[in-house]
Design a protein around this motif. Sequence first.
Motif, PDB file in Angstrom:
ATOM      1  N   ASN A  60      44.121  37.359  41.941  1.00  0.00           N
ATOM      2  CA  ASN A  60      43.061  37.961  42.811  1.00  0.00           C
ATOM      3  C   ASN A  60      41.675  38.078  41.866  1.00  0.00           C
ATOM      4  OD1 ASN A  60      42.159  39.367  44.979  1.00  0.00           O
ATOM      5  ND2 ASN A  60      42.533  41.567  44.003  1.00  0.00           N
ATOM      6  N   LEU A  61      41.374  37.009  41.144  1.00  0.00           N
ATOM      7  CA  LEU A  61      40.028  36.881  40.522  1.00  0.00           C
ATOM      8  C   LEU A  61      39.120  35.962  41.393  1.00  0.00           C
ATOM      9  CD1 LEU A  61      41.320  37.206  36.797  1.00  0.00           C
ATOM     10  CD2 LEU A  61      40.262  38.979  37.994  1.00  0.00           C
ATOM     11  N   ASN A  62      38.590  36.510  42.409  1.00  0.00           N
ATOM     12  CA  ASN A  62      38.010  35.631  43.436  1.00  0.00           C
ATOM     13  C   ASN A  62      36.468  35.315  42.977  1.00  0.00           C
ATOM     14  OD1 ASN A  62      40.355  35.375  45.027  1.00  0.00           O
ATOM     15  ND2 ASN A  62      40.108  37.481  45.426  1.00  0.00           N
ATOM     16  N   THR A 110      35.805  38.317  38.275  1.00  0.00           N
ATOM     17  CA  THR A 110      36.132  39.628  38.700  1.00  0.00           C
ATOM     18  C   THR A 110      36.833  39.367  40.046  1.00  0.00           C
ATOM     19  OG1 THR A 110      33.964  40.080  39.826  1.00  0.00           O
ATOM     20  CG2 THR A 110      34.092  40.895  37.719  1.00  0.00           C
ATOM     21  N   THR A 111      37.159  40.563  40.663  1.00  0.00           N
ATOM     22  CA  THR A 111      37.935  40.309  41.982  1.00  0.00           C
ATOM     23  C   THR A 111      37.140  39.998  43.127  1.00  0.00           C
ATOM     24  OG1 THR A 111      38.073  42.834  42.224  1.00  0.00           O
ATOM     25  CG2 THR A 111      39.950  41.675  41.179  1.00  0.00           C
ATOM     26  N   ASN A 112      35.987  40.734  43.103  1.00  0.00           N
ATOM     27  CA  ASN A 112      34.997  40.783  44.243  1.00  0.00           C
ATOM     28  C   ASN A 112      33.839  41.012  43.951  1.00  0.00           C
ATOM     29  OD1 ASN A 112      35.176  43.631  44.173  1.00  0.00           O
ATOM     30  ND2 ASN A 112      36.805  43.374  45.613  1.00  0.00           N
TER      31      ASN A 112
END
Length: 164
Positions: A60-62, A110-112
Amino acid sequence: MDRTDIRILQTLQQQGRVSNQRLAEIADISPAACWRRMKALEDSGVIEGYTAILNRARVNLNLCAFIHITLARHVRESTAEFEAAVMQRSEVMECFVTTGEADFILRVVTTNIESFDAFVEGFLFTLPQISQIKSNIALREIKLTTALPIAQDSPPALRPEPAR
């Protein structure tokens, strides 16, 4: 470093969990000699460590961003404080001192976009050493590798010394 060491290093970069037996077969040496060579490469600092490479999206590090940082002042204390602060942040995957328009370039994950904004606002904007921040968001990852391009046919010991 000779061709056998280079074969060992190339193999370890591609197959970090390879057994010593298999590595010895690939390098065409005995398992004992292979172990000694690996130990020597570790002791000399050529091999710095071993790690697992994770799939960024699966954890989840998109979002991946490249941040160009310009410092307000170019004095040792200011630079050292900035570097120390960056070292403490797990989002910063890489940090380079650069020439050109930016003093530093960071690769941040980061996630988003919201968590990226929080990183910039809550961390970077609080650092008094920074005068300017420019960000680029990666849209797609075309190539990502950790393997250094060690040439089988050109061992470092045989390469010409760089001009001074």
